[in-house]
Design a protein around this motif. Structure first.
Motif, PDB file in Angstrom:
ATOM      1  N   THR A 196       0.810  -1.156   0.070  1.00 16.54           N
ATOM      2  CA  THR A 196      -0.040  -0.209  -0.015  1.00 16.54           C
ATOM      3  C   THR A 196       0.688   1.093  -0.073  1.00 16.54           C
ATOM      4  O   THR A 196       0.290   2.285  -0.400  1.00 16.54           O
ATOM      5  N   ASP A 197       2.260   1.000   0.436  1.00 19.58           N
ATOM      6  CA  ASP A 197       3.115   2.399   0.319  1.00 19.58           C
ATOM      7  C   ASP A 197       4.087   1.820  -0.801  1.00 19.58           C
ATOM      8  O   ASP A 197       5.207   0.967  -0.517  1.00 19.58           O
TER       9      ASP A 197
ATOM     10  N   PRO B 192       6.999  -1.144   3.820  1.00 19.61           N
ATOM     11  CA  PRO B 192       7.306  -1.880   4.902  1.00 19.61           C
ATOM     12  C   PRO B 192       8.259  -3.148   4.674  1.00 19.61           C
ATOM     13  O   PRO B 192       8.146  -3.881   3.501  1.00 19.61           O
ATOM     14  N   GLU B 193       9.264  -3.190   5.525  1.00 21.30           N
ATOM     15  CA  GLU B 193      10.322  -4.372   5.365  1.00 21.30           C
ATOM     16  C   GLU B 193       9.974  -5.615   6.135  1.00 21.30           C
ATOM     17  O   GLU B 193       9.563  -5.407   7.287  1.00 21.30           O
TER      18      GLU B 193
ATOM     19  N   THR C 106      -2.159   3.342   1.432  1.00 19.99           N
ATOM     20  CA  THR C 106      -2.070   3.583   2.847  1.00 19.99           C
ATOM     21  C   THR C 106      -3.454   4.002   3.604  1.00 19.99           C
ATOM     22  O   THR C 106      -4.220   4.603   3.068  1.00 19.99           O
ATOM     23  N   LEU C 107      -3.684   3.190   4.624  1.00 18.87           N
ATOM     24  CA  LEU C 107      -4.833   3.261   5.325  1.00 18.87           C
ATOM     25  C   LEU C 107      -4.738   4.445   6.529  1.00 18.87           C
ATOM     26  O   LEU C 107      -3.779   4.357   7.233  1.00 18.87           O
TER      27      LEU C 107
ATOM     28  N   LEU D  16      -1.432   5.522  10.555  1.00 16.69           N
ATOM     29  CA  LEU D  16      -1.114   4.960   9.176  1.00 16.69           C
ATOM     30  C   LEU D  16      -1.143   3.645   9.198  1.00 16.69           C
ATOM     31  O   LEU D  16      -0.081   3.302   9.975  1.00 16.69           O
ATOM     32  N   VAL D  17      -1.783   2.744   8.459  1.00 14.84           N
ATOM     33  CA  VAL D  17      -1.475   1.266   8.252  1.00 14.84           C
ATOM     34  C   VAL D  17      -1.173   1.093   6.885  1.00 14.84           C
ATOM     35  O   VAL D  17      -1.816   1.479   5.919  1.00 14.84           O
ATOM     36  N   ASP D  18       0.186   0.583   6.694  1.00 18.27           N
ATOM     37  CA  ASP D  18       0.571   0.143   5.355  1.00 18.27           C
ATOM     38  C   ASP D  18       0.556  -1.598   5.511  1.00 18.27           C
ATOM     39  O   ASP D  18       0.883  -2.099   6.614  1.00 18.27           O
ATOM     40  N   ILE D  19       0.188  -2.268   4.505  1.00 17.75           N
ATOM     41  CA  ILE D  19       0.221  -3.694   4.208  1.00 17.75           C
ATOM     42  C   ILE D  19       1.198  -4.027   2.932  1.00 17.75           C
ATOM     43  O   ILE D  19       0.874  -3.657   1.906  1.00 17.75           O
ATOM     44  N   ARG D  20       2.013  -4.961   3.219  1.00 19.43           N
ATOM     45  CA  ARG D  20       2.777  -5.596   1.930  1.00 19.43           C
ATOM     46  C   ARG D  20       2.787  -7.063   2.059  1.00 19.43           C
ATOM     47  O   ARG D  20       2.811  -7.812   3.086  1.00 19.43           O
TER      48      ARG D  20
END
Length: 237
Positions: free
Chosen positions: A99-100, A105-106, A141-142, A203-207
């Protein structure tokens, strides 16, 4: 003829149904498994042709039950691979979705688990980002107003509800990592969720990234959507 039609249709079905479990348990390599799909389509078509010949020239040997079974088995053998091919043509040939796209995200705890995987833990780069942006523009990004601790708890609950294997939950940095194993082939795809503060918002990001394969057939994007829906359910949104 009836026995031949039944045999060929059964072989066609098995050529499509068995490669997944056989790959999952390490009996076949992935290339051989997908080759089975190709021959399954050919065998399915052959079974239908033979059935047609039987109906035209040996109608008295046709039994409705056996003919229907042959049609069903052959149809499955043909439709599943062709459906997968159609899906592959309709989505970009990528397997790393986030999402980013600027600062994905790593993977931390999961990185060593991917050491021998064909697809490395590092993000695939700008070309993948551009293809994702065109194909899945809705994945962004949420933003939430809940406290970070509540979001971390909700994220872990969502991961558990979805049946993913929790690998890491580091509340100090707002990272949760998990692995989702697909049912049929047993593919392991890894997910990392990042929760960060931005003023009064979170902020919430998912990968989500596959360990093997060039194209994920849209599975990682689907997984992210499913997670977002589950997270919102847990949060009561």
């Amino acid at each position: 003829m009836k026995i031949l039609v039944s045999l060929v249709s059964l072989i066609a079905f098995l050529l499509v149904a068995l490669p997944g479990p056989l790959y999952k348990f390490g009996i076949l390599d992935l290339g051989t498994a997908f080759t089975g799909f190709k021959f399954g389509v050919f065998a399915g078509i052959a079974a239908l042709v033979l059935l047609g010949i039987q109906v035209l020239f040996k109608r008295d040997t046709v039994r409705l039950s056996s003919a229907l079974t042959a049609v069903i088995l052959s149809a499955i053998a043909i439709i599943i691979p062709l459906s997968m091919m159609n899906t592959a043509q309709s989505v970009p040939p990528i397997h790393d979705i986030s999402t980013d796209l600027i600062n994905p995200p790593e993977f931390v705890a999961i990185a060593p688990l991917r050491a021998d995987a064909p697809n490395p833990a590092a993000y695939d780069g700008i070309e993948t980002a551009e293809q994702q942006r065109d194909a899945y523009p809705e994945l962004q990004t949420l933003t939430y107003t809940q406290p970070k601790s509540e979001l971390m708890e909700a994220t872990e609950k969502a991961v558990d509800n979805l049946g993913w294997e929790l690998v890491n939950n580091d509340a100090s940095v707002g990272i949760i990592e998990a692995t989702d194993t697909t049912t049929w082939f047993g593919f392991k795809d890894d997910v990392v969720i990042r929760v960060t503060d931005k003023g009064s918002e979170r902020l919430v990001d998912i990968r989500s990234k596959s360990r093997v394969g060039g194209s994920d057939l849209g599975k990682n994007a689907e997984r992210i959507r499913t997670f977002i829906e589950e997270l919102n359910v847990v949060l009561g949104k």
